[in-house]
Design a protein around this motif. Sequence first.
Motif, PDB file in Angstrom:
ATOM      1  N   ASP A  34       1.005  43.482  26.588  1.00 22.56           N
ATOM      2  CA  ASP A  34       1.660  42.302  27.099  1.00 22.56           C
ATOM      3  C   ASP A  34       3.463  42.899  27.290  1.00 22.56           C
ATOM      4  OD1 ASP A  34      -0.130  40.103  27.009  1.00 22.56           O
ATOM      5  OD2 ASP A  34       0.040  40.545  24.831  1.00 22.56           O
ATOM      6  N   TRP A  35       4.183  42.242  28.093  1.00 23.67           N
ATOM      7  CA  TRP A  35       5.613  42.603  28.090  1.00 23.67           C
ATOM      8  C   TRP A  35       6.038  41.613  28.816  1.00 23.67           C
ATOM      9  CZ3 TRP A  35       8.147  44.178  32.849  1.00 23.67           C
ATOM     10  CH2 TRP A  35       9.484  44.618  32.574  1.00 23.67           C
ATOM     11  N   THR A  36       7.546  41.044  28.376  1.00 24.91           N
ATOM     12  CA  THR A  36       8.220  40.101  28.953  1.00 24.91           C
ATOM     13  C   THR A  36       9.484  40.941  29.615  1.00 24.91           C
ATOM     14  OG1 THR A  36       7.405  38.584  27.440  1.00 24.91           O
ATOM     15  CG2 THR A  36       9.731  37.985  28.594  1.00 24.91           C
ATOM     16  N   ARG A  37       9.607  40.799  30.872  1.00 22.94           N
ATOM     17  CA  ARG A  37      10.788  41.039  31.476  1.00 22.94           C
ATOM     18  C   ARG A  37      12.156  40.518  30.969  1.00 22.94           C
ATOM     19  NH1 ARG A  37      11.059  44.085  36.372  1.00 22.94           N
ATOM     20  NH2 ARG A  37       8.622  44.077  36.383  1.00 22.94           N
ATOM     21  N   LYS A  38      13.044  41.377  30.419  1.00 25.22           N
ATOM     22  CA  LYS A  38      14.385  40.704  29.936  1.00 25.22           C
ATOM     23  C   LYS A  38      15.253  40.189  30.918  1.00 25.22           C
ATOM     24  CE  LYS A  38      14.869  43.777  26.018  1.00 25.22           C
ATOM     25  NZ  LYS A  38      15.451  45.007  25.189  1.00 25.22           N
ATOM     26  N   SER A  39      15.263  40.507  32.100  1.00 24.80           N
ATOM     27  CA  SER A  39      16.001  40.219  33.049  1.00 24.80           C
ATOM     28  C   SER A  39      15.821  38.806  33.620  1.00 24.80           C
ATOM     29  CB  SER A  39      16.128  40.994  34.380  1.00 24.80           C
ATOM     30  OG  SER A  39      14.979  40.993  34.848  1.00 24.80           O
ATOM     31  N   ASN A  40      14.462  38.249  33.502  1.00 25.90           N
ATOM     32  CA  ASN A  40      14.143  37.115  33.843  1.00 25.90           C
ATOM     33  C   ASN A  40      13.309  36.201  33.056  1.00 25.90           C
ATOM     34  OD1 ASN A  40      11.897  38.131  34.493  1.00 25.90           O
ATOM     35  ND2 ASN A  40      12.134  37.920  36.629  1.00 25.90           N
ATOM     36  N   GLY A  41      12.829  36.803  31.959  1.00 28.82           N
ATOM     37  CA  GLY A  41      12.073  36.112  30.936  1.00 28.82           C
ATOM     38  C   GLY A  41      10.444  35.812  31.201  1.00 28.82           C
TER      39      GLY A  41
END
Length: 139
Positions: A34-41
């Motif tokens: 899993d990973w969440t993109r910091k720029s857009n959540g």
Amino acid sequence: MVALERISAAAALLGAIACSDVAAQQPSLAGTWDWTRKSNGCAEQYVFRDDRTVSIRSGDERIERSYLMAWAAEPNGRYKVTMTTVSDSGGRGCADTVEGNTARSGIVYILFGGSGETMLVCNSLAGADCIGPLKRNRR
């Protein structure tokens, strides 16, 4: 002739032992990451299976790919992974694109964390264009 057969058998055995040693040292890609993109959540999930297939969920996009990971790491510790898209829903992905990628092949380079529980996924061997860290999901 018998001596040649014995040499061939010994060489085959040594090759099998060497391959099993390399496989034992290779980190496992199988599992859910899993990973969440910091720029857009936006959340992404990668499910790698032992049969060399991966399901990717990126925002509204769903992608199925086949993959092949190199047996040994590059000198900088990254593993070369060749991926081919089998199907792509074409939905809006976390990178804010809506294009379909069916039948496209590409190469990424994966750098595993020391514990094998995290990894960076890079589009180049140099590693200036990575996402992550992706974290192994043990749920």
